[in-house]
Design a protein around this motif. Structure first.
Motif, PDB file in Angstrom:
ATOM      1  N   GLY A   1       0.725  -1.293  -0.102  1.00 51.93           N
ATOM      2  CA  GLY A   1      -0.414  -0.028  -0.129  1.00 51.93           C
ATOM      3  C   GLY A   1       1.015   0.970   0.130  1.00 51.93           C
ATOM      4  O   GLY A   1       1.911   1.495  -0.834  1.00 51.93           O
ATOM      5  N   ASP A   2       0.661   2.303   0.954  1.00 52.77           N
ATOM      6  CA  ASP A   2       0.872   3.271   0.390  1.00 52.77           C
ATOM      7  C   ASP A   2       2.656   3.409   1.277  1.00 52.77           C
ATOM      8  O   ASP A   2       3.323   4.585   1.076  1.00 52.77           O
ATOM      9  N   ALA A   3       3.076   1.944   2.305  1.00 46.99           N
ATOM     10  CA  ALA A   3       4.163   2.162   2.728  1.00 46.99           C
ATOM     11  C   ALA A   3       5.476   1.671   1.299  1.00 46.99           C
ATOM     12  O   ALA A   3       6.572   1.905   1.397  1.00 46.99           O
ATOM     13  N   PHE A   4       4.245   1.098   0.539  1.00 46.62           N
ATOM     14  CA  PHE A   4       5.069   0.664  -0.659  1.00 46.62           C
ATOM     15  C   PHE A   4       5.798   2.069  -1.799  1.00 46.62           C
ATOM     16  O   PHE A   4       6.455   2.366  -2.246  1.00 46.62           O
ATOM     17  N   HIS A   5       3.770   2.563  -2.042  1.00 48.14           N
ATOM     18  CA  HIS A   5       3.701   3.247  -3.753  1.00 48.14           C
ATOM     19  C   HIS A   5       3.059   4.633  -2.876  1.00 48.14           C
ATOM     20  O   HIS A   5       1.239   4.016  -3.831  1.00 48.14           O
ATOM     21  N   PRO A   6       3.061   4.745  -2.395  1.00 46.41           N
ATOM     22  CA  PRO A   6       1.929   6.528  -2.424  1.00 46.41           C
ATOM     23  C   PRO A   6       2.089   7.209  -3.804  1.00 46.41           C
ATOM     24  O   PRO A   6       2.972   7.271  -4.311  1.00 46.41           O
ATOM     25  N   MET A   7       1.415   8.048  -3.875  1.00 44.44           N
ATOM     26  CA  MET A   7       0.699   8.520  -5.110  1.00 44.44           C
ATOM     27  C   MET A   7       0.185   9.382  -5.284  1.00 44.44           C
ATOM     28  O   MET A   7      -1.245   9.395  -4.297  1.00 44.44           O
ATOM     29  N   THR A   8       0.208  10.194  -5.977  1.00 40.59           N
ATOM     30  CA  THR A   8      -1.628  11.387  -5.522  1.00 40.59           C
ATOM     31  C   THR A   8      -2.953  10.578  -6.463  1.00 40.59           C
ATOM     32  O   THR A   8      -2.439   9.545  -6.910  1.00 40.59           O
ATOM     33  N   PRO A   9      -3.645  11.490  -6.018  1.00 42.30           N
ATOM     34  CA  PRO A   9      -5.085  10.687  -6.389  1.00 42.30           C
ATOM     35  C   PRO A   9      -5.278  10.350  -7.729  1.00 42.30           C
ATOM     36  O   PRO A   9      -6.791  10.832  -7.548  1.00 42.30           O
ATOM     37  N   ASP A  10      -4.807  11.101  -8.532  1.00 46.44           N
ATOM     38  CA  ASP A  10      -5.214  11.459  -9.718  1.00 46.44           C
ATOM     39  C   ASP A  10      -6.135  10.207 -10.814  1.00 46.44           C
ATOM     40  O   ASP A  10      -7.124  10.676 -11.662  1.00 46.44           O
ATOM     41  N   LEU A  11      -5.564   9.120 -10.215  1.00 44.32           N
ATOM     42  CA  LEU A  11      -6.029   8.112 -11.316  1.00 44.32           C
ATOM     43  C   LEU A  11      -6.963   7.082 -10.595  1.00 44.32           C
ATOM     44  O   LEU A  11      -7.589   5.945 -10.258  1.00 44.32           O
ATOM     45  N   GLY A  12      -6.957   8.062  -9.041  1.00 43.45           N
ATOM     46  CA  GLY A  12      -8.186   7.174  -8.725  1.00 43.45           C
ATOM     47  C   GLY A  12      -7.978   5.347  -7.882  1.00 43.45           C
ATOM     48  O   GLY A  12      -8.724   5.078  -6.983  1.00 43.45           O
ATOM     49  N   GLN A  13      -6.352   5.468  -7.706  1.00 38.24           N
ATOM     50  CA  GLN A  13      -5.601   4.755  -7.764  1.00 38.24           C
ATOM     51  C   GLN A  13      -4.784   3.578  -5.701  1.00 38.24           C
ATOM     52  O   GLN A  13      -3.846   2.613  -6.326  1.00 38.24           O
ATOM     53  N   GLY A  14      -4.894   5.217  -5.285  1.00 39.54           N
ATOM     54  CA  GLY A  14      -4.359   4.771  -4.403  1.00 39.54           C
ATOM     55  C   GLY A  14      -4.700   3.505  -3.199  1.00 39.54           C
ATOM     56  O   GLY A  14      -4.306   2.528  -2.808  1.00 39.54           O
ATOM     57  N   GLY A  15      -6.093   3.944  -2.927  1.00 39.50           N
ATOM     58  CA  GLY A  15      -6.305   2.550  -1.537  1.00 39.50           C
ATOM     59  C   GLY A  15      -7.061   1.245  -2.894  1.00 39.50           C
ATOM     60  O   GLY A  15      -7.177   0.051  -2.297  1.00 39.50           O
ATOM     61  N   CYS A  16      -7.024   1.173  -4.600  1.00 42.12           N
ATOM     62  CA  CYS A  16      -7.775   0.175  -4.818  1.00 42.12           C
ATOM     63  C   CYS A  16      -6.271  -0.661  -5.272  1.00 42.12           C
ATOM     64  O   CYS A  16      -5.916  -1.542  -5.061  1.00 42.12           O
ATOM     65  N   SER A  17      -5.011  -0.036  -5.775  1.00 44.46           N
ATOM     66  CA  SER A  17      -3.867  -0.538  -5.906  1.00 44.46           C
ATOM     67  C   SER A  17      -3.069  -1.298  -3.894  1.00 44.46           C
ATOM     68  O   SER A  17      -3.077  -2.024  -4.211  1.00 44.46           O
ATOM     69  N   ALA A  18      -3.697  -0.299  -3.240  1.00 40.87           N
ATOM     70  CA  ALA A  18      -3.138  -1.262  -1.539  1.00 40.87           C
ATOM     71  C   ALA A  18      -4.552  -2.547  -1.573  1.00 40.87           C
ATOM     72  O   ALA A  18      -4.150  -3.767  -0.709  1.00 40.87           O
ATOM     73  N   LEU A  19      -5.263  -2.861  -2.149  1.00 39.18           N
ATOM     74  CA  LEU A  19      -6.356  -4.032  -2.018  1.00 39.18           C
ATOM     75  C   LEU A  19      -5.228  -4.965  -2.777  1.00 39.18           C
ATOM     76  O   LEU A  19      -5.827  -6.079  -2.923  1.00 39.18           O
ATOM     77  N   GLU A  20      -5.764  -5.138  -4.395  1.00 40.30           N
ATOM     78  CA  GLU A  20      -4.775  -5.544  -5.507  1.00 40.30           C
ATOM     79  C   GLU A  20      -3.203  -6.187  -4.573  1.00 40.30           C
ATOM     80  O   GLU A  20      -3.309  -7.602  -4.696  1.00 40.30           O
ATOM     81  N   ASP A  21      -2.518  -5.043  -4.133  1.00 42.41           N
ATOM     82  CA  ASP A  21      -1.750  -5.791  -2.855  1.00 42.41           C
ATOM     83  C   ASP A  21      -1.798  -6.844  -2.429  1.00 42.41           C
ATOM     84  O   ASP A  21      -1.054  -7.717  -2.012  1.00 42.41           O
ATOM     85  N   GLY A  22      -3.119  -6.689  -1.435  1.00 43.59           N
ATOM     86  CA  GLY A  22      -3.327  -7.724  -0.245  1.00 43.59           C
ATOM     87  C   GLY A  22      -3.468  -8.672  -0.841  1.00 43.59           C
ATOM     88  O   GLY A  22      -3.120 -10.061  -0.328  1.00 43.59           O
ATOM     89  N   VAL A  23      -4.198  -9.075  -1.387  1.00 49.66           N
ATOM     90  CA  VAL A  23      -4.475 -10.306  -2.504  1.00 49.66           C
ATOM     91  C   VAL A  23      -3.442 -10.789  -3.311  1.00 49.66           C
ATOM     92  O   VAL A  23      -3.316 -11.993  -3.133  1.00 49.66           O
ATOM     93  N   VAL A  24      -2.347 -10.622  -4.127  1.00 47.25           N
ATOM     94  CA  VAL A  24      -1.390 -10.647  -4.696  1.00 47.25           C
ATOM     95  C   VAL A  24      -0.444 -11.533  -3.676  1.00 47.25           C
ATOM     96  O   VAL A  24      -0.097 -12.066  -3.401  1.00 47.25           O
ATOM     97  N   LEU A  25      -0.163 -10.576  -2.442  1.00 46.87           N
ATOM     98  CA  LEU A  25       0.360 -10.887  -1.148  1.00 46.87           C
ATOM     99  C   LEU A  25      -0.032 -12.082  -0.888  1.00 46.87           C
ATOM    100  O   LEU A  25       0.793 -12.902  -0.088  1.00 46.87           O
TER     101      LEU A  25
END
Length: 396
Positions: free
Chosen positions: A288-312
């Motif tokens: 999540g944000d500890a790995f890839h903090p990003m600006t909110p313009d793609l709307g993917q900060g929280g979404c990609s954190a959920l992806e991370d969780g499933v993959v890990l």
């Protein structure tokens, strides 16, 4: 010293809870250390795109959240300088909803066995202890862990331990708010966005009575952050009233309670640091944000954190539960984390770069860039949202 734990997750935000639920589904127990005394729902709401719904379905909470949130039908972009419609793209097959963060974190936490989350447990430092890690907590206690997963946000203690650099200030700030109208808001189920000179604003309905709004703007320095909620609200309203933004949108912000208004500088992980840095080392990794903090313009900060969780969870589950092949447990953990890194590093790189570039173009004060974004690039930029949200992280 407390007894040794097999897997310790630092942080009970979206990323930490997603990892914990995923591991639980794979039959692996974890302990989640949360610094606050309750579940956190900072940010009020987030836009959940197709990719995150796939992750939530894999974790078993998708349907319970769908019942409480409207499916958005389109993304509508207007000029805050001229009030003209710039572009409108129907969502079509894309599932997009604005989800209340408190309902999301409660849904994830509700899937965990009692006692999985330990509150008021802030990790302030960590060190090696043989093949394990020794975590130092703010209350003076210590905890030994065989695997450490850092989900502790943008100021992560775990990412610092891995040698990742501090996130970089983007030159922009964001204000966010949440408004509840007991008699209903009457807005269409659409993501409405307004691009102005040096700012971007938007409003999204969560359900028939509640709406999430945001306002991002370019600034000269990180120290310009406005902390007082009343000042944030007055600043945003002043900017919006001076622009060509519909009165209905302005009224939504006016009706926000001060407890539902917040502001923060926008920071991101340097793309070069993402590619060259360690997102895992031995038995430790970040999510999540500890790995890839990003600006909110793609709307993917929280979404990609959920992806991370499933993959890990999938990578660790396959490594630790995949049967005996003569390898020791630490070697299996390391192999699992290496697979996680391989699966997530380039995805994170593309999202961080894409978000930064999109934000730069959308908020530019340059007259030529403003002309190009409204006459040529408008539909292209909205399509980037749908493309970023079409990713499939797979099943557990």
């Amino acid at each position: 010293m407390d007894h040794a734990e097999e897997i310790v997750i630092v942080g009970a935000g979206l990323a930490g809870l997603a990892v914990a639920v995923g591991l639980h589904r794979k039959g692996l127990r974890s302990l989640v250390l949360e610094s606050s005394d309750t579940l956190r729902a900072a940010g009020f709401a987030l836009t959940v795109w197709n990719n995150a719904w796939r992750a939530l379905d894999a974790l078993g909470v998708g349907d319970s959240l769908r019942r409480h949130h409207l499916r958005l039908q389109a993304v509508v972009v207007s000029s805050a300088s001229s009030a003209s419609l710039v572009t409108k793209l129907p969502a079509k097959e894309h599932e997009v909803r604005c989800v209340r963060r408190n309902l999301l974190v409660e849904a994830l936490a509700g899937e965990l066995p009692h006692g999985t989350i330990r509150y008021s447990s802030k990790v302030v430092a960590m060190e090696d202890s043989g093949e394990s890690k020794l975590l130092h907590l703010a209350d003076g206690s210590t905890l030994k862990a065989k695997v450490v997963i850092g989900c502790d946000g943008i100021n992560s203690v775990v990412s610092k331990r891995l040698g990742l650099k501090q996130p970089t200030f983007s030159g922009r700030h964001a204000a966010r708010g949440f408004t509840v109208l007991p008699d209903g808001h009457g807005m269409k189920p659409e993501f409405k966005q307004y691009n102005g000179e040096g700012f971007r604003a938007g409003v999204l309905p969560c359900d028939e009575k509640s709406l999430y709004w945001f306002f991002t703007w370019s600034s000269d320095g990180e120290k310009e952050t406005i902390q007082d909620a009343l000042m944030v609200k007055e600043f945003v309203l002043g900017k919006m009233k001076a622009a060509e933004i519909p009165e209905q949108v302005v009224e939504i912000i006016e009706k926000s309670e001060l407890s539902s208004v917040a502001s923060a500088p926008l920071r991101y992980r340097s793309p070069l640091d993402l590619l060259s840095g360690n997102i895992f080392k031995g038995n430790t990794c970040v999510v999540g944000d500890a790995f890839h903090p990003m600006t909110p313009d793609l709307g993917q900060g929280g979404c990609s954190a959920l992806e991370d969780g499933v993959v890990l969870a999938r990578c660790l589950g396959e490594a630790l539960c995949g049967g005996g092949d003569g390898e020791g447990e630490n070697r299996k953990v390391e192999a699992g984390l290496k697979e996680y890194e391989k699966a997530r590093k380039w995805r994170a790189f593309r999202l961080v770069v894409g978000s930064f570039v999109l934000g730069f173009v959308q908020e530019s004060r340059n007259w030529f860039l403003r002309l190009v974004r409204e006459r040529v690039l408008a539909a292209f930029m909205v399509e980037r949202l749908f493309i970023a949200g079409s990713f499939d992280c797979g099943k557990l």
